[in-house]
Design an enzyme around this catalytic site. Structure first.
Site, PDB file in Angstrom:
ATOM      1  N   LYS A  62     -28.898  48.049 -57.872  1.00  0.00           N
ATOM      2  CA  LYS A  62     -29.402  49.035 -58.831  1.00  0.00           C
ATOM      3  C   LYS A  62     -30.120  48.379 -60.003  1.00  0.00           C
ATOM      4  O   LYS A  62     -30.038  47.177 -60.240  1.00  0.00           O
ATOM      5  CB  LYS A  62     -28.244  49.923 -59.315  1.00  0.00           C
ATOM      6  CG  LYS A  62     -27.805  50.915 -58.239  1.00  0.00           C
ATOM      7  CD  LYS A  62     -26.878  51.976 -58.765  1.00  0.00           C
ATOM      8  CE  LYS A  62     -26.629  53.043 -57.693  1.00  0.00           C
ATOM      9  NZ  LYS A  62     -25.657  54.054 -58.128  1.00  0.00           N
ATOM     10  N   ARG A  81     -19.810  51.051 -52.285  1.00  0.00           N
ATOM     11  CA  ARG A  81     -20.962  51.551 -51.531  1.00  0.00           C
ATOM     12  C   ARG A  81     -22.085  50.528 -51.672  1.00  0.00           C
ATOM     13  O   ARG A  81     -22.599  50.306 -52.765  1.00  0.00           O
ATOM     14  CB  ARG A  81     -21.387  52.915 -52.092  1.00  0.00           C
ATOM     15  CG  ARG A  81     -22.543  53.576 -51.351  1.00  0.00           C
ATOM     16  CD  ARG A  81     -22.864  54.944 -51.959  1.00  0.00           C
ATOM     17  NE  ARG A  81     -23.935  55.620 -51.225  1.00  0.00           N
ATOM     18  CZ  ARG A  81     -25.234  55.464 -51.487  1.00  0.00           C
ATOM     19  NH1 ARG A  81     -25.627  54.656 -52.465  1.00  0.00           N
ATOM     20  NH2 ARG A  81     -26.134  56.116 -50.781  1.00  0.00           N
TER      21      ARG A  81
END
Length: 278
Positions: A221, A255
């Site tokens: 991210k 995740r």
């Protein structure tokens, strides 16, 4: 702690890995590499072989500025993959969607878990999830994907996310979703500044009081990229470090895009904790 979905049980006494399978052509992390069915199937097989406990299948990008897709387009992207994996493997399958119809058809096709970035707030999602009877992951997001990164603000990010969880947990219970079916995701990168994200990571253990599974998505991210001035392909080391810090602060499920590397990191952590058995 464990999750139960129909005939499957997932023991959460040890860390679990959820492999990301985005079938969108505009995914931030893989540039649409798995938007073709054959490529997506191959990637699913690779993640399962690497040790993924869950495969999370999504057909609509939630990156900042993402364009919404139609119901039929999302169904066309994800349902064949759910069917493919369900027919061949015992791995858990998660359907990453906010649409009630995709939830219903995904579970019918074999999905074991609903992963909703909008925390069952879209029309029909809450009642549909309750009727389907599978676990649900409730994620916090400030705003909507298109605009969520435009100057997000909080008085106290932990307090605000906590209050959101309290309200959504109660909404689920009122809709007859058992508390034992609820997973929480604080939503790293979803309506949070760089400082908000790292405060969330630093204070992640404060969510333990809910006594519910924590699912953490930090992989590749922008909170990694901004900090390290690294493009998506250069964020593996930062992602693994953030994943380890999450596990040390109480995360149950990571995740991730890089399943094998994450499994290696967990193996090293577990060897340290259980060295007497080596």
């Amino acid at each position: 702690m464990q999750l139960v979905s129909r005939q499957k049980t997932l023991d959460l006494s040890q860390p679990r890995v959820m492999g990301i399978l985005n079938t969108t052509p505009d995914s931030f992390s893989d540039g649409g590499r798995y938007s073709h069915f054959e490529h997506a199937c191959q990637h699913a097989e690779q993640m399962i072989a690497a040790g993924a406990d869950i495969i999370d299948i999504g057909g609509e990008s939630t990156r900042p500025g993402a364009v919404e897709v139609s119901l039929q387009e999302e169904l066309d992207r994800v349902i064949p993959l759910v069917e493919y994996i369900h027919a061949r493997h015992e791995v858990w399958i998660s359907i990453d969607t906010s649409k009630a119809q995709v939830m219903a058809q995904g579970v019918k096709a074999g999905a074991d878990l609903i992963n909703d970035v909008r925390a069952l707030q879209e029309p029909g999602a809450l009642t549909t999830a309750a009727a389907l009877g599978v676990p649900v992951c409730l994620m916090h997001m400030q705003g909507q994907p298109r605009t969520m990164q435009e100057q997000p603000q909080y008085n106290d990010v932990i307090a605000d996310v906590t209050q959101f969880f309290v309200e959504r947990i109660q909404a689920c219970i009122d809709a007859s979703i058992p508390r034992s079916h609820i997973i929480l995701d604080p939503g790293f990168g979803f309506g949070k500044s760089l400082a908000h994200n790292y405060e969330l990571l630093h204070r992640l253990a404060e969510f333990k009081h809910f006594e519910l599974p924590l699912l953490i998505g930090l992989s590749r991210k922008s909170m990694i990229g901004q900090l390290l001035s690294a493009n998506v392909e250069q964020r593996l080391a930062g992602s693994l470090a953030a994943g380890m810090l999450s596990l040390q602060r109480g995360a149950h499920i990571l995740r991730v895009h890089d399943v094998k590397e994450t499994m290696d990191m967990i193996a090293v952590m577990q060897a340290m904790e259980h060295y007497k058995t080596l």
